[in-house]
Design an enzyme around this catalytic site. Structure first.
Site, PDB file in Angstrom:
ATOM      1  CE  LYS A 144      83.623 -15.467  82.311  1.00  0.00           C
ATOM      2  NZ  LYS A 144      83.254 -16.890  82.407  1.00  0.00           N
ATOM      3  CB  THR A 145      82.633  -6.713  86.399  1.00  0.00           C
ATOM      4  OG1 THR A 145      83.499  -6.161  85.392  1.00  0.00           O
ATOM      5  CG2 THR A 145      83.494  -7.442  87.422  1.00  0.00           C
TER       6      THR A 145
END
Length: 298
Positions: A144-145
């Site tokens: 989740k970047t």
């Protein structure tokens, strides 16, 4: 499982891929696509700017900051090390070069340092909690970047002492609910993954019950993720899975994920859990405050 934090120096530079500097070129091109109107005002006279750390945290992003200014014909002299605890207000670096070039790089460099250091600080706090509680497993980030900024965010995790988890879809094979539902079963999904992943890639399967975990392990999964379990239910399920498969001579890693935060992570610590992963290490993380001040003319 155990993990260690990298040395607090610039040795992480050697992890960066060959194309990392092109990312920085793209950042600068995005921020100044045409005329530099403000730069016209100040011109090219040589000057010095000071980077101040204005809030507590872990310093992270040194190579990226340096490269931003080197691409602009400036020189950076550091007074803190990567991974050092910042005690505000602290002089972190001096930047030397033409004032217009310094101001071109200012906002890009500060934005990067603020976020990278914020992630490193979050990772560091989690590592402290791990050590305080004697947890032997791994605390990891997730995928989740921010698109286009993953390299910096994963780098910040390492500086802070966390595990990066998989870097991308080509690193380890993670089969989540959508993979399983689209394939028909956990067994079918794992078998297809093994056919293309070969011996070199581990396979992880997201599971909602002990039964699903057992099916995944029987099919050949290396890691099972117990998703959105909490409290005693998590610890009981993880312990049962470990014990059941150890009796069959099979060692499997158990990961938990979903809803884990800095505030509640201690409730997830137990011997049966090998990995705790947190999307909150990158999402909603507080930034570390930096400013860059050009020195006034005498």
């Amino acid at each position: 499982m155990t993990s260690t934090s990298p040395n607090q120096n610039n040795s992480l530079n050697h992890l960066l891929p060959p194309n990392w500097k092109t990312k920085i070129t793209e950042w600068l091109q995005e921020d100044i696509p045409s005329f530099d109107y403000g730069g016209y005002v100040v011109g090219e006279k040589e000057t010095t700017a000071i980077l101040y750390g204005k809030s507590e945290g872990i310093v992270a992003g040194v190579p990226f900051f340096t490269e931003i200014f080197e691409q602009l014909g400036c020189r950076v002299e550091w007074h803190v090390k990567e991974g050092e605890v910042l005690k505000p207000i602290q002089t972190c670096a001096h930047v030397y070069g033409p004032v217009r070039q310094i101001l071109i790089g200012e906002r890009t460099a500060l934005n990067m340092m603020a976020r990278c250091s914020g992630i490193a600080s979050q990772a560091h706090r989690l590592r402290i909690l791990k050590e305080k509680n004697g947890f032997k497993g791994v605390i990891a980030g997730t995928r989740k970047t921010t698109p286009g900024f993953r390299l910096v965010e994963k780098y910040g995790m390492l500086v802070g002492g966390a595990d990066t988890h998989r870097m991308d879809l080509s690193s380890m094979i993670m089969l989540k609910d959508n993979h399983v539902w689209s394939t028909g079963s956990i067994t079918a999904a794992v078998q297809k993954a093994k056919a293309v992943g070969g011996f070199a890639l581990k396979i992880e399967v997201e599971c909602r019950s002990e039964e699903e975990a057992d099916e995944a392990i029987a099919a050949g999964a290396d890691i099972v993720m117990l998703d959105n379990y909490e409290g005693d239910a998590l610890k009981i399920a993880a312990g049962n899975i470990k014990q059941r498969w150890a009796a069959k001579g099979r060692q499997v890693l158990v990961e938990c994920s979903g809803g884990v935060t800095e505030q509640n992570i201690e409730s997830y610590f137990c011997d049966a859990i090998d990995i705790i992963s947190l999307g909150s290490m990158t999402q909603g993380v507080s930034f570390v405050d930096f400013s860059l001040k050009v020195q006034k003319n005498a």
